[in-house]
Design a protein around this motif. Structure first.
Motif, PDB file in Angstrom:
ATOM      1  N   UNK A  38      -7.797  -6.729   7.438  1.00 46.37           N
ATOM      2  CA  UNK A  38      -7.823  -6.937   5.986  1.00 46.37           C
ATOM      3  C   UNK A  38      -8.252  -6.517   5.140  1.00 46.37           C
ATOM      4  N   UNK A  39      -7.940  -6.957   4.007  1.00 46.41           N
ATOM      5  CA  UNK A  39      -7.603  -5.765   2.697  1.00 46.41           C
ATOM      6  C   UNK A  39      -8.226  -5.724   2.019  1.00 46.41           C
ATOM      7  N   UNK A  40      -9.174  -5.315   0.845  1.00 43.35           N
ATOM      8  CA  UNK A  40     -10.053  -5.298  -0.480  1.00 43.35           C
ATOM      9  C   UNK A  40      -9.107  -4.771  -1.269  1.00 43.35           C
ATOM     10  N   UNK A  41     -10.157  -5.296  -2.462  1.00 46.20           N
ATOM     11  CA  UNK A  41      -9.813  -4.802  -3.950  1.00 46.20           C
ATOM     12  C   UNK A  41     -11.047  -4.743  -4.907  1.00 46.20           C
ATOM     13  N   UNK A  94     -12.078  -9.566  -1.338  1.00 50.24           N
ATOM     14  CA  UNK A  94     -11.863  -8.930   0.365  1.00 50.24           C
ATOM     15  C   UNK A  94     -11.392  -9.923   0.778  1.00 50.24           C
ATOM     16  N   UNK A  95     -10.235  -9.727   2.192  1.00 51.29           N
ATOM     17  CA  UNK A  95      -9.937 -10.821   3.439  1.00 51.29           C
ATOM     18  C   UNK A  95      -8.914 -11.007   3.743  1.00 51.29           C
ATOM     19  N   UNK A  96      -8.531 -11.460   4.497  1.00 52.96           N
ATOM     20  CA  UNK A  96      -6.525 -11.210   5.002  1.00 52.96           C
ATOM     21  C   UNK A  96      -6.092 -11.805   4.150  1.00 52.96           C
ATOM     22  N   UNK A  97      -6.204 -12.655   3.352  1.00 47.34           N
ATOM     23  CA  UNK A  97      -5.169 -12.899   1.874  1.00 47.34           C
ATOM     24  C   UNK A  97      -4.630 -11.328   1.610  1.00 47.34           C
ATOM     25  N   UNK A  98      -2.772 -11.642   1.475  1.00 49.88           N
ATOM     26  CA  UNK A  98      -1.948 -10.577   0.575  1.00 49.88           C
ATOM     27  C   UNK A  98      -2.348 -11.750  -1.144  1.00 49.88           C
ATOM     28  N   UNK A  99      -1.766 -10.429  -1.750  1.00 52.00           N
ATOM     29  CA  UNK A  99      -1.653 -11.104  -3.096  1.00 52.00           C
ATOM     30  C   UNK A  99      -1.026 -11.167  -3.341  1.00 52.00           C
ATOM     31  N   UNK A 100      -0.289 -13.060  -2.930  1.00 48.56           N
ATOM     32  CA  UNK A 100       1.229 -13.214  -3.029  1.00 48.56           C
ATOM     33  C   UNK A 100       1.391 -14.522  -2.718  1.00 48.56           C
ATOM     34  N   UNK A 101       2.093 -15.696  -3.233  1.00 43.80           N
ATOM     35  CA  UNK A 101       2.442 -16.992  -3.332  1.00 43.80           C
ATOM     36  C   UNK A 101       2.230 -17.243  -1.978  1.00 43.80           C
ATOM     37  N   UNK A 102       2.875 -16.619  -1.022  1.00 51.05           N
ATOM     38  CA  UNK A 102       3.200 -16.372   0.499  1.00 51.05           C
ATOM     39  C   UNK A 102       1.295 -16.588   1.312  1.00 51.05           C
ATOM     40  N   UNK A 103       0.712 -15.760   1.073  1.00 56.58           N
ATOM     41  CA  UNK A 103      -0.562 -16.099   1.950  1.00 56.58           C
ATOM     42  C   UNK A 103      -1.687 -17.157   0.536  1.00 56.58           C
ATOM     43  N   UNK A 104      -1.506 -17.116  -0.122  1.00 54.78           N
ATOM     44  CA  UNK A 104      -2.334 -17.788  -1.206  1.00 54.78           C
ATOM     45  C   UNK A 104      -2.503 -19.567  -1.713  1.00 54.78           C
TER      46      UNK A 104
END
Length: 178
Positions: free
Chosen positions: A10-13, A22-32
């Motif tokens: 997981x990531x958090x910003x 917060x979550x597992x998604x990267x902040x990019x097209x592939x994840x979102x």
């Protein structure tokens, strides 16, 4: 077909103590996009503090302070203003201390915190100001042309055979690895 274990991360910003994700998604097209990877994320926004001159004090700020406590093993008044040079310097000093403890030959107990920075001998040749060179420490060197190199004596992370620069996969296409 049986159960196949997978890696969970997981990531958090937290930005300005007023917004966070917060979550597992990267902040990019592939994840979102929602059509390629199975990801989840939760965001929060507390704009009230943007209209005041006081530091943010809402739940997102509390979340950041709790994370800092977990990683640094303490709280300090300078943490109320994370953008200040005093705060950045304190965090860097603590992280360097924890790195020295972690990489010593006589570590006898758990570290008081989890944030580690390789010490001041780290040198980036990108021309970035000293402030950024010290706050972005990692056991690598980056040349002006963008070539990334490991520091002398830092081919692997301490106590592991994990390479600092990673390894290219012989089996997976580069689009799947990052």
């Amino acid at each position: 077909m049986g159960y196949t274990p997978s890696q969970i991360r997981s990531f958090g910003v937290v930005g300005h103590g007023t917004e966070g994700i917060v979550g597992s998604a990267n902040i990019n097209q592939r994840s979102m996009a929602g059509s390629r990877d199975s990801e989840i994320a939760m965001g929060g926004y507390q704009p009230y503090h943007l209209a005041t001159r006081q530091p943010a004090q809402g739940q997102i700020h509390g979340f950041r302070m709790a994370l800092w406590y977990e990683h640094l093993g303490m709280l300090d008044d300078v943490f109320w203003r994370p953008e200040s040079l005093e705060c950045v310097q304190k965090v860097n000093r603590m992280a360097e201390k924890y790195w020295d403890m972690y990489s010593s030959d006589d570590l006898q107990q758990d570290l008081p915190g989890h944030l580690l920075i390789k010490g001041p001998q780290l040198a980036f040749r990108t021309g970035a100001p000293n402030f950024w060179r010290r706050s972005c420490s990692y056991p690598i060197d980056i040349a002006r042309d963008g070539v990334v190199m490991e520091l002398p004596g830092m081919k692997h992370f301490p106590d592991t055979q994990a390479r600092v620069l990673g390894t290219k996969s012989d089996y997976l296409p580069s689009i799947l690895t990052s």
